[in-house]
Design a protein around this motif. Structure first.
Motif, short mmCIF file in Angstrom:
data_model
loop_
_atom_site.label_atom_id
_atom_site.label_comp_id
_atom_site.label_asym_id
_atom_site.label_seq_id
_atom_site.Cartn_x
_atom_site.Cartn_y
_atom_site.Cartn_z
N VAL A 276 0.76 -1.20 -0.04
CA VAL A 276 0.20 0.02 -0.03
C VAL A 276 0.80 1.13 0.13
N HIS A 277 0.25 2.35 -0.62
CA HIS A 277 1.05 3.58 -0.82
C HIS A 277 0.16 4.80 -0.25
N SER A 278 1.03 5.72 0.28
CA SER A 278 0.34 7.08 0.36
C SER A 278 1.14 7.61 -0.72
N ALA A 279 0.52 8.14 -1.93
CA ALA A 279 1.23 8.47 -3.10
C ALA A 279 1.39 10.09 -2.79
N THR A 280 0.64 10.40 -1.64
CA THR A 280 0.65 11.97 -1.44
C THR A 280 2.19 12.41 -1.02
N LYS A 281 2.95 11.49 -0.77
CA LYS A 281 4.29 11.67 -0.02
C LYS A 281 5.46 11.40 -1.50
N PHE A 282 6.42 10.65 -1.49
CA PHE A 282 7.44 10.52 -2.40
C PHE A 282 6.96 10.40 -4.01
N LEU A 283 5.78 9.66 -4.19
CA LEU A 283 5.44 9.29 -5.36
C LEU A 283 4.95 10.55 -6.14
N GLY A 284 4.29 11.41 -5.51
CA GLY A 284 3.86 12.74 -6.05
C GLY A 284 5.06 13.61 -6.03
N GLY A 285 5.52 13.78 -4.81
CA GLY A 285 6.66 14.45 -4.54
C GLY A 285 6.54 16.07 -4.45
N HIS A 286 5.37 16.45 -4.88
CA HIS A 286 5.02 17.86 -4.85
C HIS A 286 4.11 18.44 -3.90
N GLY A 287 3.78 17.57 -2.91
CA GLY A 287 2.83 18.17 -1.81
C GLY A 287 1.66 18.60 -2.19
N THR A 288 1.04 18.50 -3.38
CA THR A 288 0.01 19.25 -4.01
C THR A 288 -1.27 18.36 -3.76
N SER A 289 -1.13 16.76 -3.59
CA SER A 289 -2.31 16.03 -3.63
C SER A 289 -2.21 14.69 -3.09
#
Lengths: 163, 432
Positions: free
Chosen positions: B209-222
């Protein structure tokens, strides 16, 4: 589930794509008329995608409006792919019949694993796929599996024709 | 049918980060993945509509259940993690609760790491009450703890690649074996590592499982999350009738029999996501896809900066402890070498020589680190748990959570490391 050392040799992507692209007629051994069974899902899908599906099941008279044959040997027309939904111990007999009717490919669905029989089929010049689903592989390489977030493991920057 | 045959090639991680799931739009030729901001999809004909709703054909029906932009994100993430597919959710916690909801039934038992993210622990305790589950939290560092906690009703083991605040590194291969001996899957939260630093499915984990909010996005927008399935677990082992037996929601369809290895993901999407509704928005999926294009590049820089800063902190007299598993001499050194050879992530805690007041003063002193409750942004982030996220706890309760009164958590961003060190120096100066 039977464990096989080199399952990859029975799941070769090139072989899978060659079969799916070239086949016109698919005889589904163990095709059920029950729409909840996996065999019915695969048959329904194959028909939607232009394959001629021939039911092979002595316990059915008709599936998808097509006459169901009791065995492969009785099908009165050429068969490209023999797709198997049967217990593994039925595979050797199906291989013999597949060789006899000059089938081009043998496709053994999830859990239908029989290495000796598969080897015999391959020795006789039949392309073999084992422990893979025809519907899923079609959806991966030709169809629209990606719309449900599945990993098709295909990658291309080319523009394809609209579905 | 197309005559084209694609010779298969094992593409590299960066190539897949950019191309997986990103087929050019067949209708318009758009090279970027379009944001399909639509709720629903026109059916070709009544037969096609019926086939989609019966799950007999792969097609779009309604964006709560699937959406082309979201699907591109799902395929890319599952490709990078080495899974057979993924389902995206509105948040990491929505992904997690849905992953659990799909495979657990009342009376089931879960063994979970006590070092899990606080929000996850809270969620598990909440689900425990509402769904009549039983959760045993274990110190994750000793595999024997996991084995001892397993019992007949155990249906899931749950850990994190890298824990927080202790920086615990999970011995994934060993814990996966314990899970499989018990006939249960291992679920790993890989948020802090991302698939560039570690791929838990390669080590035997069944679900990531992932919180995509973190490094996957990396931009802190979503805000977003996802569940990835290895497709390896045998749900027909007699212990998961919830997945193997006919579903009343689909006229008696047996997901595992009909969809084989894809049964869990189909059920996660066609039942759990459909019914609980925590869908990811197409716009957020688009932003996550943008982020993932540079995932490996960014993670290398996150890790490089984190290592520099952790080493610098560990040499200071006014710091009592730096809990970065990538530091030389860390008790997790061997596990880092095995599971995280590219680096141990970029989120870690250190302890100031001083109490809550020192922690607050330190926060007051910095101006480049953003004081907020998130991690995994391009921007460096800082928080003092004792005065914010864990404010209501006594010193004893803090200690039980592995947090000291002077603990500071950092999420190291992509700035110049020297600027970050300069900023931290100002924090230390503020304590005086």
């Amino acid at each position: 589930m039977a464990e096989i050392e080199n399952m990859e040799v029975w799941q070769d992507p090139e072989t899978i794509q060659t079969i799916l692209h070239n086949a016109q007629t698919v005889a589904i051994v163990g095709l059920s008329s029950n729409p909840l069974r996996a065999s019915n899902f695969v048959g329904f899908y194959a028909r939607r995608h232009g394959y001629r599906v021939i039911p092979v099941n002595p316990r059915e008279t008709e599936v998808f409006g097509e006459r169901s044959w009791p065995s492969l040997s009785e099908i009165p027309e050429p068969v490209d792919v023999v797709d198997v939904f049967r217990a593994p111990d039925a595979v050797p007999g199906i291989v013999e019949e597949s060789i006899a009717i000059n089938a081009k490919a043998l496709w053994l669905q999830f859990g239908v694993i029989h290495e000796e029989a598969a080897t015999e089929a391959r020795t006789a010049g039949i392309d073999v796929v084992m422990d893979r689903c025809l519907k899923i592989e079609h959806a991966r390489y030709i169809g629209r599996m990606h719309v449900l977030g599945f990993n098709t493991n295909t990658l291309s920057a080319r523009r394809e024709a609209p579905a | 049918m197309s005559e084209e045959h694609r010779p298969d090639r094992e593409f590299g991680f960066h190539t897949r980060s950019i191309h997986a799931g990103a087929r050019p739009d067949p209708t318009t030729g758009a090279r970027a993945i379009p944001i399909f901001q639509t709720t629903s999809y026109v059916f070709e004909d009544p037969e096609s509509a019926a086939a989609y709703f019966n799950l007999q054909e792969y097609g779009n029906t309604y964006s709560r259940i699937m959406n082309p932009t979201v699907a591109a994100f799902e395929e890319r993430l599952s490709n990078l993690e080495g899974g057979i597919g993924a389902v995206a959710f509105a948040s990491g916690l929505a992904a997690q609760s849905s992953a659990l909801f799909t495979l657990l039934a009342p009376g089931d038992h879960v063994v979970a790491s006590a070092a899990l993210y606080g929000g996850t622990v809270t969620q598990l305790k909440h689900l425990e009450r509402k769904l009549s589950l039983d959760v045993t939290f274990v110190d994750p560092d000793r595999p024997q703890n996991w084995a001892d906690a397993v019992r007949e009703e155990t249906k899931l083991l749950f850990g994190e690649t890298i824990g927080n605040p202790g920086g615990n590194v999970l011995d994934i291969e060993v814990i996966a074996n314990i899970a499989h001996d018990a006939g249960a899957p291992l679920l790993v939260d890989n948020t802090f590592a991302t698939p560039w630093l570690c791929r838990p499915l390669d080590w035997g984990a069944d679900i990531v499982v992932h919180s995509a909010t973190k490094f996957l996005g990396g931009h802190g927008t979503s805000i977003g999350g996802a569940v990835v399935d290895a497709g390896e677990f045998d749900w027909s082992n007699g212990r998961f009738p919830i997945i193997a037996e006919p579903s009343p929601a689909y006229h008696g369809l047996a997901f595992h029999e009909t969809f084989g290895t894809y049964g869990y993901l189909m059920k996660l999407r066609a039942e759990t996501l459909r019914d609980l509704g925590g869908a990811m928005s197409p716009f957020n999926a688009f932003l996550f896809l943008q982020g993932i294009e540079t995932l490996g590049l960014r993670m290398d820089r996150h890790v490089g900066n984190a290592r520099t800063i952790a080493e610098w902190l560990s040499e200071r007299d006014d710091v009592t402890q730096v809990r970065y598993p990538g530091l030389a001499g860390s008790k997790y050194g061997e596990l880092v070498a095995k599971y995280l050879p590219r680096g141990a992530g970029a989120v870690f805690c250190f302890d100031l020589d001083g109490g809550r007041e020192a922690g607050q003063d330190f926060i007051r002193g910095v101006r480049l680190f953003s004081h907020l409750a998130n991690v995994g942004d391009a921007k460096s982030l800082i928080i003092h748990p004792a005065s914010t996220t864990h404010r209501q706890l006594t010193d004893d309760e803090l200690a039980a959570a592995g947090i000291g009164p002077g603990t500071i958590r950092l999420s190291i961003g992509l700035e110049d490391a020297q600027d970050l060190l300069w900023d931290l120096e100002q924090g230390f100066a503020q304590i005086g």
